[in-house]
Scaffold this motif. Structure first.
Motif, PDB file in Angstrom:
ATOM      1  N   ALA A 185       0.827  -1.209   0.000  1.00  0.00           N
ATOM      2  CA  ALA A 185       0.000   0.000   0.000  1.00  0.00           C
ATOM      3  C   ALA A 185       0.865   1.265   0.000  1.00  0.00           C
ATOM      4  O   ALA A 185       0.575   2.228  -0.708  1.00  0.00           O
ATOM      5  CB  ALA A 185      -0.944  -0.012   1.201  1.00  0.00           C
ATOM      6  N   GLN A 186       1.923   1.258   0.807  1.00  0.00           N
ATOM      7  CA  GLN A 186       2.818   2.427   0.829  1.00  0.00           C
ATOM      8  C   GLN A 186       3.435   2.655  -0.538  1.00  0.00           C
ATOM      9  O   GLN A 186       3.512   3.782  -1.031  1.00  0.00           O
ATOM     10  CB  GLN A 186       3.952   2.226   1.850  1.00  0.00           C
ATOM     11  N   ARG A 187       3.889   1.557  -1.140  1.00  0.00           N
ATOM     12  CA  ARG A 187       4.561   1.658  -2.436  1.00  0.00           C
ATOM     13  C   ARG A 187       3.613   2.189  -3.507  1.00  0.00           C
ATOM     14  O   ARG A 187       3.952   3.106  -4.265  1.00  0.00           O
ATOM     15  CB  ARG A 187       5.100   0.278  -2.869  1.00  0.00           C
ATOM     16  N   ILE A 188       2.425   1.608  -3.579  1.00  0.00           N
ATOM     17  CA  ILE A 188       1.501   2.026  -4.641  1.00  0.00           C
ATOM     18  C   ILE A 188       0.986   3.436  -4.359  1.00  0.00           C
ATOM     19  O   ILE A 188       0.789   4.231  -5.281  1.00  0.00           O
ATOM     20  CB  ILE A 188       0.349   1.004  -4.855  1.00  0.00           C
ATOM     21  N   ASN A 189       0.847   3.762  -3.087  1.00  0.00           N
ATOM     22  CA  ASN A 189       0.355   5.088  -2.728  1.00  0.00           C
ATOM     23  C   ASN A 189       1.300   6.195  -3.220  1.00  0.00           C
ATOM     24  O   ASN A 189       0.855   7.257  -3.629  1.00  0.00           O
ATOM     25  CB  ASN A 189       0.193   5.180  -1.205  1.00  0.00           C
TER      26      ASN A 189
END
Ligand code: NCD
Ligand code: ZN
Ligand code: ZN
Length: 358
Positions: free
Chosen positions: A62-66
């Motif tokens: 989630a952090q990466r895609i965010n």
């Protein structure tokens, strides 16, 4: 210029890759491709490297895609063979659904034990749906679990006459099931394999003409709820190798192919648009956003060519096909994010639709 407006297109079945598979595709490249294909949002499958099977991996993804997403997004959680049902309570509210792989495909998430499938069905929270990869007879195995546990279940990439028959009956029986079909099964069949070679390999595999006809009939009868791309990019080198992986890209070709079909009279135009937007919103209970829409010129005709594709993989099984229907503008939350040529919003513009990141 006959422009049509489609409100809030969502593709609930994509494999955006990234993490350890940036050579295939990145969250940035594929969410850009999604916007160029007319989409507001995409939901990413858990068969990544590493697989999305515990809370830490989910939050890391989630952090990466965010940080990288151009369009809005949601993530699936993957049911694992090692029984990760203890994770469900913590993550269920924040994902778009649980994905269960019941037949073999890309990744390491196959669950072929019926006892383990049942354990996942029993443990999952019915406030979110279960999306299943199930082919042929496996569809009836999963339907037994739906009958028993009443978990809303979305059947991904339905591709054969037999599967359609089972799901038509399940719907008539009032089971909480929905059906997704992919453009490659609608516009290609096994007769195209000699020409396509490895570029025509995907799971479920291309079927007979009679299966294809059954899918179109099911669309006209309203048995098919949505069109999903199953966007599954692999590199040209991988596809040209001795062991080509399964999967084809589709984010940029799904809308024009469906509009082309509508203009040929194969389905009503409104139905084509609904199956890419409204019906997806309804199934995943997404509230449509104001000022979030796609403008398409239904008169503009063009050839699908790899030079014009945004996806990092740089090829399409539909290359050389002529389609009618060009995305002219995409708007998200009042921002013009595509002008027909260039994606205008930066990485990180895309928002999480399910509250994974605060
Ligand atoms: C998908 C992939 O490559 O991730 N491949 C495919 O052939 N469809 C996995 C899947 O959807 O089964
Ligand atoms: Zn699948
Ligand atoms: Zn898939």
């Amino acid at each position: 210029m006959p422009l049509i407006k489609i409100h809030g297109m969502i593709d609930p079945h994509t494999h955006l890759r990234d993490l350890d598979w940036t050579h295939k595709a990145t969250f940035a490249s594929e969410t850009k491709a999604a916007i160029a294909g007319g989409y507001w949002a995409v939901f990413d499958m858990p068969n990544t490297a590493p697989s999305t099977v515990d809370e830490a991996l989910l939050l890391d993804k989630a952090q990466r895609i965010n940080r990288s997403a151009h369009c809005d997004w949601g993530l699936y959680f993957g049911a694992s063979q090692a029984d990760n049902t203890a994770e469900y309570e913590a993550i269920a509210r924040r994902v778009c659904g649980l994905k269960i792989y019941n037949n073999s495909t890309t990744g390491d998430l196959l669950i072929d034990s019926s006892a383990m499938r049942e354990r996942h069905y029993r443990a999952w929270t019915p406030s979110k749906l279960i999306a299943v990869h199930a082919e042929e007879e496996t569809v009836s195995n999963i339907l037994e679990l739906v009958r028993k546990y009443r978990q809303p279940t979305h059947f991904l990439h339905i591709s054969s006459e037999y599967e359609i028959k089972l799901l038509t009956r399940a719907k008539a029986d009032g089971l909480p099931v929905t059906v997704g079909v992919c453009p490659h099964h609608l516009f290609l069949c096994e007769d195209d394999l000699p020409a396509l070679g490895a570029y025509g390999l995907m799971k479920p595999e291309l079927k007979r003409k009679s299966d294809q006809r059954a899918l179109w009939r099911a669309i006209r009868l309203g048995v098919v709820d949505i069109i999903e791309s199953d966007h599954a990019p692999h590199t040209i080198a991988e596809k040209e190798s001795d062991t080509p992986p399964y999967g084809v890209p589709g984010l940029e070709t799904t809308l024009p192919l469906m509009l082309q079909a509508a203009q040929e009279g194969r389905l009503p135009l409104q139905r084509a648009c609904d199956m890419l937007s409204l019906n997806v919103q309804r199934i995943w209970r997404i509230t449509p956003l104001p000022k979030t829409y796609t403008l398409v010129d239904t008169d503009a005709s063009y050839l699908i060519e790899r030079e014009n594709l945004v996806s990092k993989c740089g090829w399409s099984p539909f290359e050389g096909k002529r389609v009618k229907g060009k995305v002219r503008e995409v708007w998200i939350r009042g921002h013009k994010v595509y002008d027909g040529e260039t994606v205008l919003c930066p990485p990180g513009f895309g928002r999480d639709l399910f509250g994974l990141v605060a």
